[in-house]
Design an enzyme around this catalytic site. Structure first.
Site, short mmCIF file in Angstrom:
data_model
loop_
_atom_site.label_atom_id
_atom_site.label_comp_id
_atom_site.label_asym_id
_atom_site.label_seq_id
_atom_site.Cartn_x
_atom_site.Cartn_y
_atom_site.Cartn_z
N ASP A 98 0.87 -1.18 0.00
CA ASP A 98 0.00 0.00 0.00
C ASP A 98 0.91 1.24 0.00
OD1 ASP A 98 -3.25 0.33 1.52
OD2 ASP A 98 -2.14 1.83 0.36
N ASP A 199 -2.68 4.92 -2.45
CA ASP A 199 -3.63 5.62 -1.59
C ASP A 199 -3.91 7.02 -2.13
OD1 ASP A 199 -4.91 5.45 1.12
OD2 ASP A 199 -3.74 7.27 1.43
N GLU A 241 -6.15 4.47 -6.02
CA GLU A 241 -7.42 4.78 -5.35
C GLU A 241 -7.81 6.17 -5.79
OE1 GLU A 241 -7.37 5.94 -1.29
OE2 GLU A 241 -9.38 5.19 -0.88
N HIS A 315 -11.23 -1.75 3.56
CA HIS A 315 -11.09 -1.42 4.99
C HIS A 315 -11.74 -0.09 5.35
CE1 HIS A 315 -8.10 0.76 2.86
NE2 HIS A 315 -7.87 1.51 3.90
N ASP A 316 -12.25 0.63 4.34
CA ASP A 316 -12.92 1.92 4.59
C ASP A 316 -14.44 1.80 4.47
OD1 ASP A 316 -10.44 3.71 2.63
OD2 ASP A 316 -10.51 3.34 4.79
O1 TEU Z 1 -8.89 6.58 1.95
C1 TEU Z 1 -9.21 7.71 1.18
C2 TEU Z 1 -10.43 8.29 1.70
O2 TEU Z 1 -10.74 9.38 1.37
C3 TEU Z 1 -11.24 7.47 2.63
O3 TEU Z 1 -10.77 7.81 3.92
C4 TEU Z 1 -12.67 7.81 2.44
O4 TEU Z 1 -12.79 9.13 2.04
C5 TEU Z 1 -13.39 7.73 3.72
O5 TEU Z 1 -12.84 6.71 4.48
C6 TEU Z 1 -14.84 7.45 3.39
O6 TEU Z 1 -15.09 6.11 3.53
C7 TEU Z 1 -7.51 6.26 1.97
C8 TEU Z 1 -7.35 5.02 2.83
O7 TEU Z 1 -8.04 3.94 2.21
C9 TEU Z 1 -7.93 5.34 4.18
O8 TEU Z 1 -7.93 4.19 5.03
C10 TEU Z 1 -7.09 6.44 4.81
O9 TEU Z 1 -7.69 6.84 6.03
C11 TEU Z 1 -7.01 7.66 3.88
O10 TEU Z 1 -6.78 7.35 2.52
C12 TEU Z 1 -5.84 8.55 4.31
O11 TEU Z 1 -4.64 7.86 4.04
#
Ligand code: TEU
Ligand code: CA
Length: 541
Positions: A98, A199, A241, A315-316
């Site tokens: 990642d 990311d 992403e 994971h989000d």
């Molecule tokens: O996520 C990008 C991001 O914008 C997400 O946080 C999303 O907007 C939010 O969680 C809505 O669901 C990436 C990673 O996947 C996330 O885990 C990180 O927190 C974020 O970037 C910062 O690195």
């Protein structure tokens, strides 16, 4: 055409903190992952996307990196990492790292130097601005609530952080920053990693003074430089992403002629239950018609100018079987319906840990149970804005990221076999019924449905290369599409709801060549077809 390995692959995402603890400290780790590689080999996946395992103070659970070339102490050592790469390789599984380079942790050496003063050589590694009329430079907001500008008393300037205050944004206009990133990426490529998930890579072209964040003017220039200076000479998977991607933008990232990335994660389908122009917390019911339209658009827009990723979970995101399926009466059927519907589409599928056994969301009743900084910051902000605690907790139960981060459920022993210690985040109480051991013992389990889909993809080029055609003459809740390749036609049918429904499509005739189904079915008669709740199957016409 010669397929790239990642065009026929299925990728499995591991959130290391929650996958398998091996030393009883309640936190998942690299040695724990190594003990589970046989399980993943059995599932049939070709690559593991590993959420960040680098040194981090864990303000955002590893997405705030303080040293890109050392392993987070809680997760193990660089020797463990080398062993994981080797052990995975033995099983023909690649490790996708990642890459989090839109920002670092504020505890990274670069930022520690940068904040020492305006004339520090690292000052320009980050984005510092003078106050404007005694206030923050502009109204840019952090995705984790509040302003994106944090005032630094020491130097009397603000620094930019599109995420938490402890995640200062790197200044990509500074070629020293880019060179540092290239060097770090080459360090990992030389270790034999199989690629990178990037990311929020759509943010690295930001122009903060014009409040431009995503899709900035130099974004693709940076990515072409990255390709040329790092992974371009390796046969690796790179997936960006890109929250704001449209098919046209996705082609800019993934058209092989442009020498940028292999593919991107677009989020148009997964945002369909969010109210227009509002936050993720402001939900509305999903329209299956909208979902059919959006997914079909992505299936037919890229042509040979790009490549799709396919996912419901990460994971989000809340767990899809709870979000849009039925995690009670039709738990198994709806979990399989999502799998069949997605895995027979064109693109590279991603399975998020636990999805293959139908893990569900995990409700909380109080903010003290929440770990995720995004949810905690939103709670504080919305409480101050007058929202009731009940509404906010309801939002977190629907869309909070902890839903995806409860420990992997391996068996029905204490803590689901995840740890012999106290888990860092609560284990979902339904682990007694929903766990890997129970799935492996049940020939009709969700796990074997995923295993079968992965094998179908390996055995049938039509899944990788076939043309996609949406079938529109069906009731709204039925999602039906065709795949056509070298004279062969498959029909994929899914009843996206908990009510039985009938369809009449005599032109599709009948067939006994069922490829996969989530209910017992020996034949299909399209002139009079009754679908059970969440019934899904694929059939060769
Ligand atoms: O996520 C990008 C991001 O914008 C997400 O946080 C999303 O907007 C939010 O969680 C809505 O669901 C990436 C990673 O996947 C996330 O885990 C990180 O927190 C974020 O970037 C910062 O690195
Ligand atoms: Ca551990």
């Amino acid at each position: 055409m010669k397929a790239k390995w990642w065009q026929t692959a299925v990728v499995y995402q591991i959130y290391p903190r929650s996958f398998q603890d091996s030393n009883g400290d309640g936190i998942g780790d690299l040695q724990g992952i190594i003990t589970r590689l046989d399980y993943l080999e059995n599932l049939g996946i070709s690559a593991i996307w590993l959420s960040p395992v680098y040194q981090s103070p864990n303000d955002d659970n590893g997405y705030d990196i303080s040293d890109y070339q050392n392993i987070m102490t809680e997760f193990g050592t660089m020797e463990d990492m080398d062993e994981l790469i080797k052990q995975a390789e033995k099983r023909n599984i690649k490790i996708i790292m990642d890459l989090v380079v839109n920002h670092t942790s504020d505890e990274h050496q670069w930022f520690i130097e940068s904040r020492k003063g305006k004339d520090n050589p690292y000052r320009d590694y980050y984005i510092w601005r003078d106050p404007v009329n005694g206030r923050k430079p502009n109204d840019l907001r952090s995705i984790f609530s509040g302003s994106a500008w944090e005032f630094d008393e020491e130097s009397g300037q603000y620094y930019l952080h599109l995420f938490s205050k402890k995640q200062p944004d790197l200044n990509w206009e500074n070629e020293s920053v880019r060179q540092e990133v290239w060097d770090m990426m080459n360090f990992w490529l030389e270790k034999g990693v199989g690629g990178f998930r990037m990311d929020v890579i759509d943010l690295i072209g930001k122009i903060p003074d014009q409040e431009i964040t995503g899709n900035g003017p130099k974004l693709h220039e940076y990515l072409q430089e990255m390709n040329e200076k790092t992974f371009g000479n390796y046969d690796v998977l790179t997936v960006g992403e890109t929250w704001g991607a449209t098919p046209e933008i996705a082609k800019l990232y993934s058209n092989p002629k442009r020498k940028e990335l292999s593919m991107v994660f677009q989020f148009e389908h997964i945002g369909l239950d969010q109210q227009e122009g509002k936050d993720k917390w402001d939900t509305k019911p999903l329209s299956v018609n909208e979902l059919k339209k959006v997914l079909s658009k992505w299936q037919t827009s890229l042509g040979n100018e790009g490549w799709n990723s396919l996912f419901w979970n990460n994971h989000d995101l809340p767990r899809i079987v709870s979000r849009w399926g039925n995690d009670t009466t039709y738990h198994k059927e709806s979990a399989k319906m999502f799998a069949i519907l997605l895995h027979l589409m064109k693109g590279t599928p991603y399975i998020y840990q636990g999805e293959e056994i139908g893990m569900t969301n995990c409700k909380i009743t109080d903010i003290s149970e929440v770990n995720d900084i995004e949810s905690i910051n939103m709670y504080k902000e919305r409480l101050a804005q007058g929202y009731s605690k009940e509404e906010i907790i309801d939002s977190i139960n629907k869309k909070g990221r902890d839903n995806a981060r409860t420990p992997m459920q391996w068996d029905n022993s204490e803590n689901a076999g995840f740890t012999t210690g106290t888990p860092w985040l609560r284990v979902n109480p339904n682990y007694k019924e929903i766990n890997v051991t129970a799935n492996l013992a049940d020939a009709n389990s969700i796990f074997y449905c995923y295993k079968q889909l992965i094998q179908l993809r390996k055995d049938n080029p039509i899944i990788v290369w076939g043309d996609y055609v949406l079938v529109e003459e069906v009731p709204e809740q039925v999602f039906m599409y065709l795949r056509k390749f070298e004279g062969e036609t498959w029909a994929v049918v899914a009843n996206f709801g908990d009510q039985a429904v009938a369809i009449q499509l005599p032109e599709f005739g009948q067939s006994t060549r069922i490829l996969i189904a989530n209910y017992p079915r020996s034949s299909v008669e399209f002139s009079q077809l009754e679908l059970k709740p969440y019934e899904a199957f694929a059939v060769k016409l």
